[in-house]
Design a protein around this motif. Structure first.
Motif, PDB file in Angstrom:
ATOM      1  N   ASP A  75       1.485  -7.251   8.392  1.00 36.32           N
ATOM      2  CA  ASP A  75       1.125  -5.845   8.575  1.00 36.32           C
ATOM      3  C   ASP A  75       1.347  -4.947   7.354  1.00 36.32           C
ATOM      4  N   ARG A  76       1.785  -5.506   6.255  1.00 36.24           N
ATOM      5  CA  ARG A  76       1.950  -4.664   5.073  1.00 36.24           C
ATOM      6  C   ARG A  76       1.664  -5.445   3.795  1.00 36.24           C
ATOM      7  N   ILE A  77       1.006  -4.757   2.852  1.00 35.78           N
ATOM      8  CA  ILE A  77       0.863  -5.298   1.495  1.00 35.78           C
ATOM      9  C   ILE A  77       1.458  -4.259   0.552  1.00 35.78           C
ATOM     10  N   PRO A  78       2.732  -4.389   0.201  1.00 33.66           N
ATOM     11  CA  PRO A  78       3.341  -3.369  -0.654  1.00 33.66           C
ATOM     12  C   PRO A  78       2.936  -3.577  -2.111  1.00 33.66           C
ATOM     13  N   GLN A 214      -4.881 -10.741   6.528  1.00 33.72           N
ATOM     14  CA  GLN A 214      -4.460  -9.807   7.583  1.00 33.72           C
ATOM     15  C   GLN A 214      -5.580  -9.644   8.610  1.00 33.72           C
TER      16      GLN A 214
ATOM     17  N   LYS B  32       1.613   2.719  -7.054  1.00 32.29           N
ATOM     18  CA  LYS B  32       2.419   1.496  -6.993  1.00 32.29           C
ATOM     19  C   LYS B  32       3.246   1.417  -5.721  1.00 32.29           C
ATOM     20  N   ASP B  33       3.457   2.570  -5.072  1.00 32.06           N
ATOM     21  CA  ASP B  33       4.256   2.570  -3.845  1.00 32.06           C
ATOM     22  C   ASP B  33       3.419   2.494  -2.574  1.00 32.06           C
ATOM     23  N   ILE B  34       2.116   2.392  -2.751  1.00 29.46           N
ATOM     24  CA  ILE B  34       1.246   2.302  -1.569  1.00 29.46           C
ATOM     25  C   ILE B  34       1.451   0.964  -0.871  1.00 29.46           C
ATOM     26  N   GLU B  35       1.381   1.001   0.452  1.00 24.58           N
ATOM     27  CA  GLU B  35       1.323  -0.250   1.211  1.00 24.58           C
ATOM     28  C   GLU B  35      -0.018  -0.285   1.924  1.00 24.58           C
ATOM     29  N   ILE B  36      -0.634  -1.462   1.876  1.00 19.91           N
ATOM     30  CA  ILE B  36      -1.944  -1.593   2.508  1.00 19.91           C
ATOM     31  C   ILE B  36      -1.771  -2.212   3.890  1.00 19.91           C
ATOM     32  N   GLN B  37      -2.556  -1.755   4.834  1.00 21.45           N
ATOM     33  CA  GLN B  37      -2.469  -2.306   6.185  1.00 21.45           C
ATOM     34  C   GLN B  37      -3.853  -2.408   6.804  1.00 21.45           C
ATOM     35  N   TYR B  38      -4.129  -3.557   7.372  1.00 18.94           N
ATOM     36  CA  TYR B  38      -5.395  -3.744   8.080  1.00 18.94           C
ATOM     37  C   TYR B  38      -5.155  -3.538   9.562  1.00 18.94           C
TER      38      TYR B  38
END
Lengths: 232, 618
Positions: A75-78, A214, B32-38
């Motif tokens: 659930d996360r790709i930091p 994901q 750089k601090d972004i988190e990706i979420q599907y």
């Protein structure tokens, strides 16, 4: 996708064996970190998506010129866990490959050799499940790089989003009509309504691949299943 | 920065509010601090009761926002951000956010949001919690300093006034004008302006009449001319010139003349052809001439918009032009049919009466007849006169009213007593359904003839309406029948029930609801104003609405009207017939965002109307 317990035990045994056999300290630590991730549910698995760009398709003759990777979970790709390296190849860049990865000679003429940072790559992926799109490229190239540098093999279990997608969209021949759908990264992503990225930059491709996994997991997989069921 | 994440940075920078921060190096650290979420369709971004610690950016897909009670609030798509309001409230989220489609989110940690919010005005303006302030900021950013609206008259004056004492003769006056090369002369008594003399006066009132050259200037000048204040906006001068069909206005500062402003000054400033349109209309001697002028109306309209006139001014200008057509037709009609057998007043109804006409208005009019009117004797005259006016208005681009609310309908030609009785009936025995089509009669202005008749009728309406609660609540109920949309979603208009449509009508879903609800308040407090903006000023003064709400409605009306006229201008430029339908695909992100705020303001005031004028069945 079912793997026999044998195959998993194979990875377990292989890693234990190699941890004993190899002489290079960094490789030994890599194998000692083990493959425990295979035996935990997908939702908890520590994963790292990885992509490489090369000067061509032949692992024996061509070189890796960039590596991108990012740790992630379902659930996360930091992005602060993302890493990217450029490598100076031994041979010249062919025009053909430049059109694919858009890395030009100017950009890499001052880049370090792969040998100077391969350790860092190994540290980043040790103990994690590596996720790539098309293992047939990453697996032999990385192994070849290790053979060249350390004289010892680099092998590990991989979740291959391309192989998974091929299975997901597979239809028996009597249900097939027209051309088989493409399983290129970009085409797969479109099936999950993922945005289009500028392709062939190793870090963006690694992130793309993480997003794709994901999406595949969100649509098709039980997150409580063990990670080993998805590896090859 | 690591160029390798530039793809993500570039995408963010395509959209507000990040576009405004494009040049800030710190944005690269944020990426750089972004988190990706599907999220698969149906997945939660912010689940019910969940504390939120993230600003979300929708990279692809769509998110639906719902209130605690399950009411649809908004749908958002690629490039939209959400989560800010809960972050500004310490993470407490009153709405839930759920993926409407498969969605890819960029999650920006709260601390970056807080930092940018505190550091960058453009960023905090974007996330301003109050939609009223958001709208105000947006409107301010749109108005240009060069427009006639915001340019004070004294800035247009080119020289001190040329004047002569009221005791001089016309030869002396004419000599001064020649020497000074001016087309108008202020006539003073001490330091007070008592008159104005123009080239035209010398031609029409002196030469044409053969007056001797020693005639006193005070015999031929215009006495006590209409003037403007040096501090007024130039638009005031334009409107006064249009309303009165005069071309020179003395400009006063603290009562003393400081200059003269002429149509020439304004035309030079901005191509304000509209001032001339009216005098052209009065010069026409036949229908063909009027029709020819009417064919240039779209040009005048687009010219006004290009000149940066605001919507109030455009509405005002088009109404004055519309009235000029009516007046000229009545003059021509009277020439043809002879003087009227009894006095009458021709009424403009609806938008023309409110001075809010646009380029696509059909005619709404009526006639009040003197009580001495006798059908058998005078009926034919007024039938012929009104048919002459209405059919020719139709030829001049003011189509016949489909609801038949026109002077040529005998039903709407009544004596003053009959009209008063009619309004008493409507007000004392209100039937909401019947009133639905009649609200237009409550915006009524005498434009020609004996205007005292219209004033008396308006006074009657004002006195009756404010004391009849049943009438006001019926009117309030009607005012709430047409609701504004919830907002936009991609190329669609979004309604409360989740319904999506391709186009919508800005008049019936935005402007008319405001006019309607403002009319209710205005009638309730006995305001004698007709213009919606002026009514809102009375409403604000009377404190009928909670503090500041009248101002908010002015902003909302200005915003919606602006989008409407710009849309009509675009339609004209594309060779289409201008109308009130807007396709959201043609709206900018800016317009969509602020229209949504405007709609929200209207919806809230409609709620307030229910509470303020409660009635049976409401």
């Amino acid at each position: 996708m079912t793997k026999t317990t044998d195959q998993i035990d194979d990875w377990q045994i292989t890693f234990e064996k190699l941890a004993e056999e190899v002489n290079t300290p960094i490789l030994r630590s890599f194998y000692q970190a083990g493959v425990a991730g295979l035996r935990i549910p997908l939702r908890d698995a520590p994963m790292v998506a990885l992509d490489i760009e090369t000067t061509g398709l032949d692992p024996n003759g061509d070189d890796i010129i960039s590596i991108g990777l990012v740790e992630f979970s379902l659930d996360r790709i930091p992005l602060n866990a993302a890493q990217y390296w450029l490598a100076k190849p031994h041979g010249p860049l062919t025009a053909e490959s430049v059109t694919i990865h858009e890395i030009t000679h100017d950009e890499i003429k001052d880049a370090p050799r792969l040998s100077s940072f391969l350790d860092e790559v190994l540290t980043a992926i040790a103990g994690k499940i590596v996720v790539v799109h098309c293992a047939a490229i990453e697996r032999p190239f990385l192994n070849q790089a290790a053979e060249k540098l350390y004289g010892e093999p680099l092998i590990f279990p991989i979740i291959d989003t391309m192989a998974l997608e091929a299975e997901i969209i597979h239809k028996p021949w009597w249900k097939r009509f027209g051309r088989q759908p493409s399983i290129r990264l970009d085409s797969c992503r479109q099936r999950y309504h993922l945005p289009r990225y500028r392709a062939h930059q190793a870090l963006i491709d690694a992130i793309s691949c993480a997003e794709l996994f994901q999406a595949q997991a969100a649509h098709h997989y039980d997150h409580d299943k063990l990670t080993q069921d998805f590896c090859c | 920065m690591d160029i390798e994440l530039s793809e993500i940075l570039d995408t963010l920078c395509e959209y507000a509010p990040f576009a405004d921060l494009k040049e800030e190096p710190i944005l690269q650290d944020m990426v750089k601090d972004i988190e990706i979420q599907y999220l698969r369709a149906g997945g939660w971004a912010i689940a019910p009761g969940e504390k939120n610690e993230t600003l979300f950016f929708i990279r692809s897909g769509a998110i639906e926002s719902t209130s605690k009670s399950g009411k649809l609030l908004q749908r958002m798509h690629e490039g939209d951000v959400f989560g800010s309001s809960s972050l500004l409230r310490g993470g407490k989220s009153s709405h839930t956010m759920r993926a409407l489609e498969d969605t890819l989110l960029y999650r920006i940690p709260a601390r970056w949001f807080i930092q940018f919010y505190n550091e960058f005005d453009a960023f905090s303006d974007f996330f301003e919690l109050s939609r009223e302030i958001r709208l105000k900021t947006a409107m301010d950013s749109q108005s240009s300093d060069l427009s006639l609206m915001t340019c004070p008259i004294h800035s247009l004056l080119r020289r001190p006034p040329i004047s002569a004492d009221h005791n001089v003769d016309i030869k002396t006056a004419a000599n001064i004008m020649s020497e000074e090369r001016v087309s108008s002369l202020l006539i003073t008594n001490g330091d007070k302006v008592v008159g104005i003399l123009t080239d035209r006066d010398l031609r029409n009132r002196v030469v044409a009449k053969g007056l001797p050259l020693d005639t006193g200037v005070d015999q031929v000048m215009t006495h006590d001319p209409i003037s403007v204040d040096a501090g007024d906006f130039a638009s005031e001068a334009v409107l006064k010139m249009m309303a009165t069909n005069i071309h020179h206005l003395p400009v006063l500062k603290k009562g003393r003349p400081v200059g003269v402003i002429s149509t020439g000054d304004l035309v030079q400033r901005e191509s304000h052809g509209s001032v001339y349109v009216i005098s052209d209309i009065y010069k026409q001697e036949d229908i063909d001439g009027l029709v020819q002028i009417s064919q240039k109306m779209t040009h005048t309209f687009t010219q006004l918009i290009s000149a940066d006139a605001n919507t109030q001014m455009i509405g005002n200008a088009l109404s004055h032009i519309g009235v000029a057509f009516v007046k000229r037709l009545l003059q021509l009609g009277e020439q043809k049919l002879g003087p009227p057998p009894v006095s009458y007043c021709f009424l403009a109804l609806g938008s023309q009466a409110r001075e809010e006409q646009t380029i696509t208005t059909d005619q709404d009019n009526a006639i009040i007849l003197n009580d001495r009117y006798n059908d058998a004797e005078h009926g034919d005259y007024f039938r012929e006169l009104s048919e002459f006016v209405c059919y020719n208005l139709d030829k001049c681009g003011y189509p016949l009213c489909t609801g038949d609310i026109m002077a040529m309908n005998p039903k709407w030609r009544m004596t003053l007593s009959q009209w008063k009785q009619q309004f008493s009936d409507w007000i004392q025995k209100p039937k909401a359904e019947a009133l639905l089509n009649l609200s237009i009669f409550f915006d009524l202005r005498g434009v020609y003839g004996n205007k005292t008749l219209a004033k008396q009728l308006n006074r009657h309406i004002i006195e009756q309406a404010k004391d009849h609660k049943g009438f006001l609540s019926a009117l309030a109920r009607n005012a709430n029948q047409r609701t504004p949309p919830l907002g936009f979603f991609r190329q669609f208009v979004l309604d409360g029930e989740g319904k999506q449509s391709r186009t919508f009508n800005l008049k019936s879903r935005g402007i008319a609801p405001i006019n309607d609800l403002v009319r209710v308040h205005a009638l309730a407090l006995g305001s004698n104003k007709l213009n919606t903006f002026e009514r809102l000023e009375d409403i604000e003064e009377a404190g009928v609405m909670p503090d500041g709400r009248a101002r908010d409605l002015i902003l909302a009306l200005e915003m919606i009207s602006m989008v409407r006229i710009k849309n009509q201008k675009a339609q004209i430029e594309n060779g289409e017939e201008p109308n009130n339908n807007v396709n959201p695909e043609t709206l900018s992100a800016f317009e969509k965002r602020h229209l949504r705020d405007a709609f929200n303001i209207v919806a809230r005031q409609q709620e307030f109307l229910k509470y303020r004028y409660p009635g049976k069945g409401s």
